[in-house]
Design an enzyme around this catalytic site. Structure first.
Site, PDB file in Angstrom:
ATOM      1  N   ARG A  26       0.821  -1.207   0.000  1.00  0.00           N
ATOM      2  CA  ARG A  26       0.000   0.000   0.000  1.00  0.00           C
ATOM      3  C   ARG A  26       0.859   1.262   0.000  1.00  0.00           C
ATOM      4  NH1 ARG A  26      -2.692  -2.719   4.007  1.00  0.00           N
ATOM      5  NH2 ARG A  26      -2.029  -1.091   5.404  1.00  0.00           N
TER       6      ARG A  26
ATOM      7  N   GLU B 216       4.824 -10.155  15.720  1.00  0.00           N
ATOM      8  CA  GLU B 216       4.327 -10.635  17.013  1.00  0.00           C
ATOM      9  C   GLU B 216       4.986 -11.983  17.331  1.00  0.00           C
ATOM     10  OE1 GLU B 216       0.036 -11.020  19.308  1.00  0.00           O
ATOM     11  OE2 GLU B 216       0.106 -10.783  17.141  1.00  0.00           O
TER      12      GLU B 216
END
Lengths: 176, 176
Positions: A63, A100
């Site tokens: 993006r 994560e």
């Protein structure tokens, strides 16, 4: 500029439970689809950097390519794509960043940035800041002078700003 | 325009054996890195469509986002990202296309294109034409009028043009 930010904020679409349950995704495609909002988003991103002599805008896949390319054009700079591992065809430099669970790697062509380049790093959203910090490492490794960061949306509760060099201009158009 | 095309051709980097052995990859990043060439690439892409009343430019992930967004800005149109499956957050329409082995799927937001939109479809390279044809299907499915296609590079030996509606303008800046 305040009115522009309010118009942009109104256009962002909140999508619940994407990409995973419990996450509310900030969808900027309604901004992209509207030529007027698109221009204003680019102007708002570029605003603090108009006189900064930027020569390269680094946009982070995927993006970050969209507004990053327009930002480069607006500032009269070249555009440098930073991509996920294995996507760039020529010789690359790479930088790891933490997820994560585990790590991920982004890459940039070795000749994409020259030592005299003044670099602006762009992504549409700053979340944890890991990708932006890795982009910064790549530009620095190539010898460029990183002038700052420009993000359309800052997810302030994730404190990504803390991962970035705070002596630089860290510009975010909208904060949520 | 001929001189522009020659300058762009000179800037394309041929990378041997990417992504697989025996393939010579056309690397456009040297064009992106140079503000002058970048502007000229966008002008050359837009040239046949300047007066075509384009309201939406569809760019195909990921490299099609870069010049696609600039093309949208140049033509005063909105930008619509077409992405690989599962990447767009909101409700989507999808289209399958054939790969050498198996099929792949691309998606577009259901509300990205309206029935009165005049659509230009962009990717940096047309190879077999499968992705571009799938992008066309998505825009048509949404009710848009597809005016044409704009590609920076056409790999003519793969005959991708044959997969596209030949009543439309299929514009390619460089042919190899």
């Amino acid at each position: 500029m305040d009115q522009i930010v309010r118009d942009l904020e109104r256009a962002v679409r909140n999508v619940p439970d994407f990409p995973t349950p419990g996450i509310q995704f900030k969808d900027i495609t309604p901004i992209l689809a509207d030529p007027n909002l698109l221009n204003r988003a680019v102007e708002a991103l570029a605003h603090p950097f108009e006189q900064a002599g930027i020569t390269k805008v680094v946009g982070i896949e995927a993006r970050g390519f969209i507004l990053g390319a327009m930002l480069a054009h607006h500032l009269g700079a070249g555009f440098v794509p930073v991509r996920k591992k294995g996507k760039l065809p020529y010789e690359t430099v790479s930088s790891e960043y933490e997820l994560e669970y585990g790590v991920d790697v982004i890459e940039m062509h070795v000749d994409a940035i020259a030592p005299n380049d003044r670099v602006l790093i762009h992504d549409d959203v700053i979340a944890t800041g890991g990708t932006a910090a890795a982009g910064y490492d790549l530009a620095r490794h190539a010898g460029g002078e990183v002038v700052g960061f420009a993000f359309l949306i800052e997810l302030t509760f994730l404190e990504g700003r803390a991962k970035l060099d705070d002596s630089l201009m860290i510009h975010t158009v909208m904060q949520v």
